[in-house]
Design a protein around this motif. Structure first.
Motif, short mmCIF file in Angstrom:
data_model
loop_
_atom_site.label_atom_id
_atom_site.label_comp_id
_atom_site.label_asym_id
_atom_site.label_seq_id
_atom_site.Cartn_x
_atom_site.Cartn_y
_atom_site.Cartn_z
N ILE A 1 19.24 -106.00 49.50
CA ILE A 1 20.55 -106.26 50.52
C ILE A 1 21.78 -106.77 49.99
O ILE A 1 21.50 -107.83 48.74
CB ILE A 1 20.17 -107.44 51.92
CG1 ILE A 1 19.12 -108.71 51.34
CG2 ILE A 1 19.38 -106.59 52.89
CD1 ILE A 1 19.28 -109.85 52.04
N THR A 2 22.94 -105.99 50.71
CA THR A 2 24.09 -106.48 49.22
C THR A 2 24.70 -107.87 49.99
O THR A 2 23.73 -108.61 49.94
CB THR A 2 25.28 -105.86 49.42
OG1 THR A 2 25.39 -106.05 51.43
CG2 THR A 2 25.07 -104.77 50.23
N LYS A 3 25.41 -108.40 48.94
CA LYS A 3 25.84 -109.88 48.61
C LYS A 3 26.69 -110.38 50.51
O LYS A 3 26.99 -111.45 50.93
CB LYS A 3 26.94 -110.60 47.93
CG LYS A 3 27.35 -111.71 47.69
CD LYS A 3 28.28 -111.55 46.40
CE LYS A 3 27.62 -111.87 45.29
NZ LYS A 3 28.99 -113.15 44.41
N GLU A 4 27.32 -109.80 50.99
CA GLU A 4 27.97 -109.89 52.61
C GLU A 4 26.49 -109.59 53.69
O GLU A 4 26.26 -110.34 54.52
CB GLU A 4 28.72 -108.24 52.57
CG GLU A 4 29.47 -108.55 54.42
CD GLU A 4 30.31 -109.29 53.50
OE1 GLU A 4 30.37 -109.69 54.88
OE2 GLU A 4 30.99 -109.44 53.33
N LYS B 1 5.73 -104.80 52.25
CA LYS B 1 7.21 -104.72 51.94
C LYS B 1 7.78 -105.47 51.70
O LYS B 1 7.28 -106.98 52.45
CB LYS B 1 7.61 -103.57 53.10
CG LYS B 1 6.87 -101.80 53.13
CD LYS B 1 7.69 -101.16 54.35
CE LYS B 1 7.00 -100.07 54.15
NZ LYS B 1 5.84 -99.93 53.88
N ALA B 2 9.65 -105.58 51.71
CA ALA B 2 9.93 -107.16 51.03
C ALA B 2 11.96 -106.34 51.47
O ALA B 2 11.42 -105.39 50.96
CB ALA B 2 9.87 -107.77 50.44
N ILE B 3 12.18 -107.59 52.16
CA ILE B 3 13.64 -107.37 52.34
C ILE B 3 14.39 -108.27 51.06
O ILE B 3 13.24 -109.74 51.07
CB ILE B 3 14.19 -108.68 53.13
CG1 ILE B 3 13.72 -107.25 54.53
CG2 ILE B 3 15.41 -108.20 53.56
CD1 ILE B 3 14.19 -107.53 55.97
N ILE B 4 15.11 -108.27 50.06
CA ILE B 4 15.63 -109.14 49.07
C ILE B 4 16.75 -108.93 48.37
O ILE B 4 17.82 -107.47 48.76
CB ILE B 4 14.44 -108.94 47.59
CG1 ILE B 4 14.18 -109.76 46.82
CG2 ILE B 4 14.76 -107.60 46.88
CD1 ILE B 4 13.40 -109.48 46.32
N HIS B 5 17.50 -110.20 47.84
CA HIS B 5 18.65 -109.85 47.60
C HIS B 5 18.85 -110.53 45.89
O HIS B 5 17.85 -111.58 45.64
CB HIS B 5 19.50 -110.84 48.40
CG HIS B 5 21.18 -110.68 47.76
ND1 HIS B 5 21.90 -109.67 47.80
CD2 HIS B 5 21.69 -112.06 47.02
CE1 HIS B 5 23.23 -109.78 47.02
NE2 HIS B 5 22.87 -111.83 47.04
N LYS B 6 18.91 -110.02 44.94
CA LYS B 6 18.85 -110.10 43.47
C LYS B 6 19.70 -111.03 43.43
O LYS B 6 19.30 -112.33 42.60
CB LYS B 6 19.25 -109.04 42.78
CG LYS B 6 18.86 -109.37 41.54
CD LYS B 6 19.25 -108.34 40.33
CE LYS B 6 19.43 -108.80 38.38
NZ LYS B 6 19.52 -106.97 38.10
N ASN B 7 20.90 -111.53 43.61
CA ASN B 7 21.46 -113.02 43.25
C ASN B 7 21.39 -114.31 44.00
O ASN B 7 22.03 -114.89 43.11
CB ASN B 7 23.16 -112.44 43.46
CG ASN B 7 23.95 -113.45 42.94
OD1 ASN B 7 24.12 -113.44 42.12
ND2 ASN B 7 25.06 -114.14 43.41
#
Length: 304
Positions: free
Chosen positions: A239-242, A210-216
């Motif tokens: 995850i969101t930008k915030e 599994k992984a946590i990711i923020h596209k931006n």
């Protein structure tokens, strides 16, 4: 002698270097800040206090002790920020690689010299001078090594650009049997919401798959898509930008089942528990004000 062994981000942790907040130094001047988040807190008068940072790092230490992990700490240098031990060196397989970091931070290496000296000399790697790299950008993941980088022609203009393509190539040469995959990160000296200081500020593998990711955080959409395909969409927590700003991807795995996380990460922590992880929640929000969290302040030496 220390027999180093780091194959990935999540196997059972046996030994780690945890940074220290003791004698952390005065509030930096705005122009001396290494990252936009610290800069923002200096400007707002909300830069973290040493006593609060010490309490938070003690909470991390207590979790390591609970799980029987051997913990090394840097020797304290007067008036020096030594929280982020991940920046100064990192381990892949049985080798420790000294990071070529901002020149101001070379003293931090000396503070872990006593650990470095316990490692066989053939396994202590110092990269050529033109290779810039920090441990927050480097993630061993079994037969892969993921590396965050920035290769824009304006690299030198970004104090937030910490790892260059020379380092990516050097690491590939050191580990010819692994697949080194580089990702271009979004950089800003002034806007912490649009700056991925390191790869672990916008991405981290957890568990087995599994992984946590923020596209931006990724400059190139195809590189982000490659990671989503690699782990599988159903295994990814976006995850969101915030949440990226608050460092939600910068948690730390003690094992494939146990994760240390910040207690305010309510959405993430709930999801982790749904996936069957044990979540050790601790306060770490003051540390996060310096654009680093649990992964940044730890340098694993041995995992099973």
């Amino acid at each position: 002698m220390l027999k180093l062994n780091i194959k990935n981000e999540t196997s059972r942790l046996r030994a780690v270097i945890l940074g220290t907040a003791k004698s952390n130094g005065p509030v930096p001047k705005v122009e001396d800040c290494y990252d936009p988040k610290s800069r923002l807190h200096v400007l707002n008068g909300t830069y973290p206090k040493e006593e609060d940072l010490i309490v938070e790092m003690k909470a991390a230490l207590d979790v390591f002790i609970k799980y029987g992990v051997a913990v090394y700490r840097p020797e304290v240098i007067e008036n020096c920020n030594q929280i982020f031990s991940r920046d100064i060196a990192f381990v892949i397989d049985d080798k420790v690689i000294k990071a070529n970091i901002l020149p101001d931070r070379d003293r931090e290496i000396e503070a872990i010299r006593y650990v470095w000296n316990q490692i066989e000399s053939k396994n202590r790697i110092i990269l050529p001078e033109e290779c810039h790299v920090e441990g927050g950008d480097v993630m061993p993941w079994n037969d892969h090594i993921f590396i965050g980088t920035y290769s824009g022609e304006d690299y030198a203009d970004y104090i937030t650009a910490r790892t260059n393509m020379d380092a990516v190539i050097a690491i590939q040469e050191l580990f010819p049997n692994k697949t080194v995959k580089a990702f271009e990160l979004r950089k800003s000296n002034t806007d912490p919401y649009n700056n991925a200081l390191h790869l672990d500020c916008c991405f981290q593998p957890i568990g087995k798959d599994k992984a946590i990711i923020h596209k931006n955080g990724f400059l190139i959409e195809n590189e982000y898509n490659w990671l989503v395909d690699f782990f599988g969409k159903g295994n990814i927590f976006e995850i969101t930008k915030e949440e990226m700003y608050n460092m939600n991807s910068n948690i730390f795995s003690i094992s494939e089942d146990v994760i240390i996380s910040e207690r305010n990460f309510t959405r993430l922590n709930a999801w982790l528990r749904e996936q069957g992880f044990t979540v050790e929640e601790i306060p770490y929000a003051e540390v996060a004000k310096q654009e680093g969290l649990l992964r940044c302040s730890t340098m694993p030496l041995i995992r099973d």
